[in-house]
Design a protein around this motif. Sequence first.
Motif, PDB file in Angstrom:
ATOM      1  N   GLU A  22       0.815  -1.216   0.000  1.00 29.04           N
ATOM      2  CA  GLU A  22       0.000   0.000   0.000  1.00 29.04           C
ATOM      3  C   GLU A  22       0.850   1.268   0.000  1.00 29.04           C
ATOM      4  N   LEU A  23       1.985   1.246   0.685  1.00 28.55           N
ATOM      5  CA  LEU A  23       2.759   2.469   0.896  1.00 28.55           C
ATOM      6  C   LEU A  23       4.044   2.584   0.085  1.00 28.55           C
ATOM      7  N   ALA A  24       4.484   1.511  -0.545  1.00 33.20           N
ATOM      8  CA  ALA A  24       5.788   1.502  -1.213  1.00 33.20           C
ATOM      9  C   ALA A  24       5.920   2.566  -2.302  1.00 33.20           C
ATOM     10  N   VAL A  25       4.923   2.731  -3.121  1.00 32.35           N
ATOM     11  CA  VAL A  25       5.022   3.677  -4.230  1.00 32.35           C
ATOM     12  C   VAL A  25       5.288   5.101  -3.733  1.00 32.35           C
ATOM     13  N   ASP A  26       4.786   5.452  -2.552  1.00 30.43           N
ATOM     14  CA  ASP A  26       4.960   6.798  -2.016  1.00 30.43           C
ATOM     15  C   ASP A  26       6.209   6.944  -1.148  1.00 30.43           C
ATOM     16  N   ASN A  27       6.858   5.827  -0.789  1.00 31.12           N
ATOM     17  CA  ASN A  27       7.956   5.904   0.163  1.00 31.12           C
ATOM     18  C   ASN A  27       9.297   5.386  -0.347  1.00 31.12           C
ATOM     19  N   LEU A  28       9.316   4.677  -1.448  1.00 34.31           N
ATOM     20  CA  LEU A  28      10.568   4.213  -2.042  1.00 34.31           C
ATOM     21  C   LEU A  28      10.948   5.128  -3.199  1.00 34.31           C
ATOM     22  N   SER A  29      12.236   5.147  -3.503  1.00 31.66           N
ATOM     23  CA  SER A  29      12.653   5.871  -4.705  1.00 31.66           C
ATOM     24  C   SER A  29      12.027   5.177  -5.912  1.00 31.66           C
ATOM     25  N   ALA A  30      11.942   5.893  -7.011  1.00 30.99           N
ATOM     26  CA  ALA A  30      11.367   5.306  -8.224  1.00 30.99           C
ATOM     27  C   ALA A  30      12.172   4.079  -8.650  1.00 30.99           C
ATOM     28  N   ALA A  31      13.494   4.139  -8.511  1.00 25.36           N
ATOM     29  CA  ALA A  31      14.343   3.012  -8.910  1.00 25.36           C
ATOM     30  C   ALA A  31      14.097   1.798  -8.017  1.00 25.36           C
ATOM     31  N   ASP A  32      14.003   2.011  -6.693  1.00 29.61           N
ATOM     32  CA  ASP A  32      13.750   0.893  -5.781  1.00 29.61           C
ATOM     33  C   ASP A  32      12.368   0.298  -6.010  1.00 29.61           C
ATOM     34  N   TYR A  33      11.369   1.145  -6.245  1.00 32.87           N
ATOM     35  CA  TYR A  33      10.020   0.652  -6.475  1.00 32.87           C
ATOM     36  C   TYR A  33       9.978  -0.176  -7.770  1.00 32.87           C
ATOM     37  N   GLN A  34      10.640   0.304  -8.805  1.00 31.31           N
ATOM     38  CA  GLN A  34      10.680  -0.429 -10.073  1.00 31.31           C
ATOM     39  C   GLN A  34      11.413  -1.761  -9.891  1.00 31.31           C
ATOM     40  N   LEU A  35      12.525  -1.748  -9.158  1.00 29.54           N
ATOM     41  CA  LEU A  35      13.264  -2.975  -8.885  1.00 29.54           C
ATOM     42  C   LEU A  35      12.366  -3.986  -8.181  1.00 29.54           C
ATOM     43  N   TYR A  36      11.608  -3.534  -7.194  1.00 23.80           N
ATOM     44  CA  TYR A  36      10.695  -4.414  -6.480  1.00 23.80           C
ATOM     45  C   TYR A  36       9.616  -4.952  -7.421  1.00 23.80           C
ATOM     46  N   GLN A  37       8.999  -4.072  -8.190  1.00 20.96           N
ATOM     47  CA  GLN A  37       7.929  -4.492  -9.096  1.00 20.96           C
ATOM     48  C   GLN A  37       8.415  -5.535 -10.097  1.00 20.96           C
ATOM     49  N   GLN A  38       9.645  -5.429 -10.543  1.00 20.54           N
ATOM     50  CA  GLN A  38      10.181  -6.360 -11.529  1.00 20.54           C
ATOM     51  C   GLN A  38      10.563  -7.709 -10.923  1.00 20.54           C
ATOM     52  N   ASN A  39      10.807  -7.751  -9.605  1.00 25.30           N
ATOM     53  CA  ASN A  39      11.381  -8.954  -9.007  1.00 25.30           C
ATOM     54  C   ASN A  39      10.604  -9.570  -7.846  1.00 25.30           C
ATOM     55  N   TYR A  40       9.504  -8.959  -7.416  1.00 28.92           N
ATOM     56  CA  TYR A  40       8.853  -9.428  -6.192  1.00 28.92           C
ATOM     57  C   TYR A  40       8.341 -10.867  -6.282  1.00 28.92           C
ATOM     58  N   GLU A  41       7.910 -11.312  -7.439  1.00 26.11           N
ATOM     59  CA  GLU A  41       7.349 -12.671  -7.553  1.00 26.11           C
ATOM     60  C   GLU A  41       8.399 -13.749  -7.328  1.00 26.11           C
ATOM     61  N   THR A  42       9.628 -13.495  -7.737  1.00 22.34           N
ATOM     62  CA  THR A  42      10.670 -14.509  -7.617  1.00 22.34           C
ATOM     63  C   THR A  42      11.636 -14.265  -6.465  1.00 22.34           C
ATOM     64  N   ARG A  43      11.767 -13.007  -6.019  1.00 24.34           N
ATOM     65  CA  ARG A  43      12.766 -12.707  -5.002  1.00 24.34           C
ATOM     66  C   ARG A  43      12.219 -11.995  -3.772  1.00 24.34           C
ATOM     67  N   GLY A  44      10.925 -11.663  -3.742  1.00 25.10           N
ATOM     68  CA  GLY A  44      10.366 -10.937  -2.602  1.00 25.10           C
ATOM     69  C   GLY A  44      10.342 -11.782  -1.342  1.00 25.10           C
ATOM     70  N   TYR A  45      10.582 -11.158  -0.195  1.00 24.22           N
ATOM     71  CA  TYR A  45      10.543 -11.877   1.082  1.00 24.22           C
ATOM     72  C   TYR A  45      10.112 -10.950   2.214  1.00 24.22           C
ATOM     73  N   ALA A  46       9.665 -11.568   3.285  1.00 20.26           N
ATOM     74  CA  ALA A  46       9.421 -10.884   4.561  1.00 20.26           C
ATOM     75  C   ALA A  46      10.066 -11.744   5.632  1.00 20.26           C
ATOM     76  N   ASP A  47      10.840 -11.121   6.504  1.00 20.96           N
ATOM     77  CA  ASP A  47      11.572 -11.832   7.541  1.00 20.96           C
ATOM     78  C   ASP A  47      11.262 -11.190   8.886  1.00 20.96           C
ATOM     79  N   VAL A  48      10.825 -11.989   9.844  1.00 24.38           N
ATOM     80  CA  VAL A  48      10.511 -11.493  11.186  1.00 24.38           C
ATOM     81  C   VAL A  48      11.773 -11.572  12.032  1.00 24.38           C
ATOM     82  N   VAL A  49      12.149 -10.426  12.621  1.00 28.33           N
ATOM     83  CA  VAL A  49      13.329 -10.344  13.474  1.00 28.33           C
ATOM     84  C   VAL A  49      12.968  -9.556  14.732  1.00 28.33           C
ATOM     85  N   PRO A  50      13.794  -9.643  15.783  1.00 27.74           N
ATOM     86  CA  PRO A  50      13.546  -8.800  16.961  1.00 27.74           C
ATOM     87  C   PRO A  50      13.659  -7.326  16.561  1.00 27.74           C
ATOM     88  N   PRO A  51      12.916  -6.446  17.227  1.00 24.10           N
ATOM     89  CA  PRO A  51      12.998  -5.016  16.900  1.00 24.10           C
ATOM     90  C   PRO A  51      14.437  -4.510  17.010  1.00 24.10           C
TER      91      PRO A  51
END
Length: 109
Positions: A22-51
Amino acid sequence: MHELELWSLDELCDHAFDIFEELAVDNLSAADYQLYQQNYETRGYADVVPPGEGWVDLAAQELSPELHVEVQVGLTAEPGAADVVLARILLSRDKEESLCHALWRGQTF
């Protein structure tokens, strides 16, 4: 006193991905957002760590390692490179607490 109802780690990852999407387009640089959009299906992840360091000041409250987690959302590394963390999202496992803060790539504490 009632027993806390906690989100599972999988539910927290799903929630963090929803916030990220929901928030990535407004908070990432255009290059980072494009990189994510191009690769999220094969390389996207979420990792839970201590704060990590600095969340206490940002959240303006004490954090419990049993109740609060940091979810790092990003892209797994290309061979020979480091993973790209695009967002660090602070969430509570307590279903009654609505705590949510996000730091985006390029932001620091």
